[in-house]
Design an enzyme around this catalytic site. Structure first.
Site, PDB file in Angstrom:
ATOM      1  N   TYR A 157       0.825  -1.210   0.000  1.00  0.00           N
ATOM      2  CA  TYR A 157       0.000   0.000   0.000  1.00  0.00           C
ATOM      3  C   TYR A 157       0.861   1.263   0.000  1.00  0.00           C
ATOM      4  CZ  TYR A 157      -3.883  -3.067   1.455  1.00  0.00           C
ATOM      5  OH  TYR A 157      -4.825  -4.060   1.548  1.00  0.00           O
ATOM      6  N   HIS A 213       0.272 -11.533   2.543  1.00  0.00           N
ATOM      7  CA  HIS A 213      -0.693 -10.776   1.743  1.00  0.00           C
ATOM      8  C   HIS A 213      -1.370 -11.625   0.676  1.00  0.00           C
ATOM      9  CE1 HIS A 213      -1.487  -6.457   0.065  1.00  0.00           C
ATOM     10  NE2 HIS A 213      -2.560  -7.206   0.017  1.00  0.00           N
TER      11      HIS A 213
END
Length: 278
Positions: free
Chosen positions: A52, A110
């Site tokens: 991110y 992730h």
């Protein structure tokens, strides 16, 4: 008014919360301010990831909030390029430096990266980091039932959390049942699906009017009653408060089922970083 979001207990005996805060796309000074507003407003689960690009902003927001960092469950994620035992440890150490924190509250893989097939070794690295105190709870994101079964069989540890795409169009009934059986907490990314599309469903505003809440509150409450922690995102303090102010009403079992019956399937394909956590 500060939110009082109820706690639940994970399978490792650590506290977690029934609603968290997504930060995808919140960057630079404005992002830091939005994240701090969420913490000041009562959120105690704050979701970020290496991919991110805003771990620095999340760490700054936690420190600026004045809330004890140990009370904020910062969640970050190991990227696909860092799969493997040693790579996972190195990636986590780098995340700690970027966050400026002594410990990550919840650290996830992730993406399973099945073509690389190193997610078991990556999870072993997370377990070692937990034993070392660098990470409090360990989990995964976007894992299927067979992948979870393999992790548990080969490491003897069930992830505390599996963060997956979940919303009324994709209620994940089979996966949630497996989670419940193994004490894994479901956490929902993209909990409101595509907001404009979701709000076009006649059922959503109809039920929102019935319960005298907003459509967003209705959907967040649906997640809560299904035993999942949604992580809606908003830069607006007013919207942040609205998103988690869902503990003063309860949906009937029939209405939960009606919302679940909107099921169409997943909306997001490929890279999990391309979605927006709305």
């Amino acid at each position: 008014m500060t939110l009082d979001i109820p706690q639940i207990t994970l399978n490792d005996s650590h506290a977690f919360y029934e609603v968290g805060f997504g930060t995808y796309g919140l960057t630079e000074e404005e992002g830091t301010a939005s994240i701090r507003a969420a913490i000041d407003g009562g959120y105690r689960v704050v979701d970020t990831a290496v991919n991110y690009g805003n771990e620095r902003e999340v760490g700054e927001a936690v420190r600026a909030s004045g809330v004890d960092p140990d009370e904020v469950i910062v969640t970050s994620k190991i990227p696909g390029r860092a799969h493997g035992y040693d790579e996972a440890i190195a990636s986590t150490r780098e995340s700690l430096r970027t966050l400026g924190l002594d410990r990550i509250g919840l650290h996830l893989i992730h993406w399973p990266n099945p073509s690389v097939d190193k997610y078991v070794d990556t999870f072993r690295g997370l377990i070692a980091l937990r034993e070392d105190g660098a990470v409090r709870s360990v989990g995964v994101s976007n894992f299927t039932i067979p992948m979870l079964e393999r992790l548990i069989a080969e490491t003897g540890v069930a992830p505390a959390v599996n963060q997956v795409e979940m919303h009324p169009y994709f209620p994940q009934a089979e996966l949630r049942a497996f989670h419940q059986e193994h004490g894994i907490r479901t956490e929902s990314w993209s909990p409101l699906a595509r907001r404009s599309e979701m709000l076009a469903e006649p059922l959503i505003p109809e039920l929102a009017a019935k319960y005298e809440v907003t459509p967003t509150q209705l959907v967040v409450r649906w997640h809560v009653q299904l035993g999942s922690t949604p992580i809606p995102k908003s830069a607006s303090p007013e919207r942040q408060h609205e998103n988690a102010d869902v503990f003063g009403f309860e949906l009937s079992a029939e209405d939960v089922d009606r919302i679940s019956a909107l099921e169409r399937g997943r909306l997001w394909d490929g890279d999990p970083d391309t979605h927006e956590e709305m």
